[in-house]
Design a protein around this motif. Structure first.
Motif, PDB file in Angstrom:
ATOM      1  N   UNK A 132       1.061  -1.355  -0.227  1.00 27.74           N
ATOM      2  CA  UNK A 132      -0.364   0.041   0.124  1.00 27.74           C
ATOM      3  C   UNK A 132       0.971   1.374  -0.070  1.00 27.74           C
ATOM      4  N   UNK A 133       2.023   1.137   0.848  1.00 27.65           N
ATOM      5  CA  UNK A 133       2.879   2.428   1.104  1.00 27.65           C
ATOM      6  C   UNK A 133       3.546   2.565  -0.320  1.00 27.65           C
ATOM      7  N   UNK A 134       3.935   1.611  -1.123  1.00 25.72           N
ATOM      8  CA  UNK A 134       4.912   1.837  -2.293  1.00 25.72           C
ATOM      9  C   UNK A 134       3.804   1.998  -2.797  1.00 25.72           C
ATOM     10  N   UNK A 135       2.399   1.762  -3.424  1.00 22.65           N
ATOM     11  CA  UNK A 135       1.184   2.233  -4.172  1.00 22.65           C
ATOM     12  C   UNK A 135       0.906   3.488  -4.143  1.00 22.65           C
ATOM     13  N   UNK A 136       1.284   4.235  -2.618  1.00 23.73           N
ATOM     14  CA  UNK A 136       0.890   5.383  -2.659  1.00 23.73           C
ATOM     15  C   UNK A 136       2.306   6.525  -3.001  1.00 23.73           C
ATOM     16  N   UNK A 137       3.157   5.810  -3.123  1.00 19.07           N
ATOM     17  CA  UNK A 137       4.580   6.700  -3.445  1.00 19.07           C
ATOM     18  C   UNK A 137       4.593   6.616  -4.975  1.00 19.07           C
ATOM     19  N   UNK A 138       4.507   6.151  -5.581  1.00 15.15           N
ATOM     20  CA  UNK A 138       4.123   5.837  -7.299  1.00 15.15           C
ATOM     21  C   UNK A 138       2.801   6.736  -7.496  1.00 15.15           C
TER      22      UNK A 138
END
Ligand code: SF4
Length: 119
Positions: A78-84
């Motif tokens: 979730x954190x990675x998708x938000x960053x992207x």
């Protein structure tokens, strides 16, 4: 604590039951060794490849398909998708270009899945 998983390593989709027996992790229901490894990993630190898109400018496309260079812990997805979601790249892009280094300190890079020419 027992956990149930469906093995996704091959299309057989074996139903796995995984639990601790002292220091050992026991995997039941697997038909092969790959399923045992999958069950152990799912039980201790589940990971998945991340595939998503990022915004792209200067191309006929609005989004660029990207993929992680390796598996990412599921609890970081979730954190990675938000960053992207915050990322915008500019065409031209070549397949394999690194779009994001060491996403969310996972040690994994995000790379372009395809080449895109400049308009
Ligand atoms: S346990 Fe083996 S045979 Fe069963 S789904 Fe997993 S990889 Fe396929």
């Amino acid at each position: 604590m027992k956990k149930e998983f469906t093995c996704i390593v091959c299309p057989m989709s074996c139903h796995l039951t995984v639990y601790n027996d002292g220091d050992k992790i026991v995997v039941e229901g697997n038909t092969c060794k790959r399923g045992k490894v999958f069950g152990e990993n799912e039980f201790t630190n589940p990971k998945r490849m991340l595939t998503t898109t990022v915004r792209i400018e200067g191309s006929h496309l609005k989004r660029l398909a990207v993929i992680s260079s390796d598996e990412i812990p599921k609890n970081k997805m979730f954190e990675c998708v938000n960053e992207l979601y915050k990322v915008t790249v500019k065409a031209p892009i070549s397949r394999g270009n690194i779009i994001f280094h060491n996403i969310c300190s996972t040690g994994v890079d995000i790379i372009a899945s395809r080449s895109v020419k400049k308009l």
